[in-house]
Scaffold this active site. Sequence first.
Site, PDB file in Angstrom:
ATOM      1  N   HIS A   1       0.839  -1.188   0.000  1.00 43.92           N
ATOM      2  CA  HIS A   1       0.000   0.000   0.000  1.00 43.92           C
ATOM      3  C   HIS A   1       0.879   1.245   0.000  1.00 43.92           C
ATOM      4  CE1 HIS A   1       0.407  -0.705   4.479  1.00 43.92           C
ATOM      5  NE2 HIS A   1       0.838   0.538   4.366  1.00 43.92           N
TER       6      HIS A   1
HETATM    7  P1  TYD Z   1      -2.330  -3.703   7.501  1.00 46.98           P
HETATM    8  O1  TYD Z   1      -2.405  -2.342   6.893  1.00 46.98           O
HETATM    9  O2  TYD Z   1      -2.866  -4.841   6.682  1.00 46.98           O
HETATM   10  O3  TYD Z   1      -0.836  -4.029   7.940  1.00 46.98           O
HETATM   11  P2  TYD Z   1       0.503  -4.064   7.031  1.00 46.98           P
HETATM   12  O4  TYD Z   1       0.782  -2.662   6.627  1.00 46.98           O
HETATM   13  O5  TYD Z   1       1.570  -4.596   7.916  1.00 46.98           O
HETATM   14  O6  TYD Z   1       0.258  -4.963   5.860  1.00 46.98           O
HETATM   15  O7  TYD Z   1      -3.088  -3.665   8.896  1.00 46.98           O
HETATM   16  C1  TYD Z   1      -3.564  -4.835   9.535  1.00 46.98           C
HETATM   17  C2  TYD Z   1      -4.834  -4.491  10.306  1.00 46.98           C
HETATM   18  O8  TYD Z   1      -4.532  -3.614  11.394  1.00 46.98           O
HETATM   19  C3  TYD Z   1      -5.875  -3.812   9.451  1.00 46.98           C
HETATM   20  O9  TYD Z   1      -7.138  -4.372   9.819  1.00 46.98           O
HETATM   21  C4  TYD Z   1      -5.838  -2.380   9.885  1.00 46.98           C
HETATM   22  C5  TYD Z   1      -5.373  -2.461  11.325  1.00 46.98           C
HETATM   23  N1  TYD Z   1      -4.570  -1.300  11.791  1.00 46.98           N
HETATM   24  C6  TYD Z   1      -5.100  -0.460  12.751  1.00 46.98           C
HETATM   25  O10 TYD Z   1      -6.246  -0.629  13.236  1.00 46.98           O
HETATM   26  N2  TYD Z   1      -4.341   0.579  13.221  1.00 46.98           N
HETATM   27  C7  TYD Z   1      -3.093   0.824  12.739  1.00 46.98           C
HETATM   28  O11 TYD Z   1      -2.430   1.780  13.194  1.00 46.98           O
HETATM   29  C8  TYD Z   1      -2.572  -0.037  11.708  1.00 46.98           C
HETATM   30  C9  TYD Z   1      -1.204   0.205  11.114  1.00 46.98           C
HETATM   31  C10 TYD Z   1      -3.345  -1.083  11.269  1.00 46.98           C
END
Ligand code: TYD
Length: 134
Positions: free
Chosen positions: A49
């Site tokens: 992302h």
């Molecule tokens: P995700 O964006 O998939 O993680 P990565 O960047 O490591 O691939 O996030 C995983 C889950 O955590 C998603 O449901 C969103 C949640 N999340 C939060 O609630 N707060 C946060 O600060 C972050 C970074 C993620």
Amino acid sequence: MNYRLINMKVFGDERGKLISLEGNKNIPFEIKRVYYIYDTIPDFERGKHAHKNLEQIIIAIDGSCQFVLDDGKRREELWLNRPDVGLYIGKNMWREMRHFSYGCKLMILASEYYDEKEYIRDYDKFIEEINTSF
Ligand code: TYD
């Protein structure tokens, strides 16, 4: 490319080592949020992302993983594997994390509160946004 590696000052002696992170000092923004990733396994990739309006510093406190960084024109790879090196990632950078070591621990400092609306999770949309904003 809107990223760079930052070497952190280490306070070390015979007792061990300590690193201090301070917003607007050795961290180049005000820290609004800290989160961490742990219990990782090598088989899965994360990230994939970009953020429209977020700066982050990522530190591999323990273990290692590979980052792919992409500004829509170039794609670069680097390994994070040191607790005294922070990876700064600015706005509009696509990132992917892969090849996690088992139990790698990443600590992430962020300039904004969590807001799913400012994520770009589709690569084609990211390219579109880059091309329309410049
Ligand atoms: P995700 O964006 O998939 O993680 P990565 O960047 O490591 O691939 O996030 C995983 C889950 O955590 C998603 O449901 C969103 C949640 N999340 C939060 O609630 N707060 C946060 O600060 C972050 C970074 C993620």
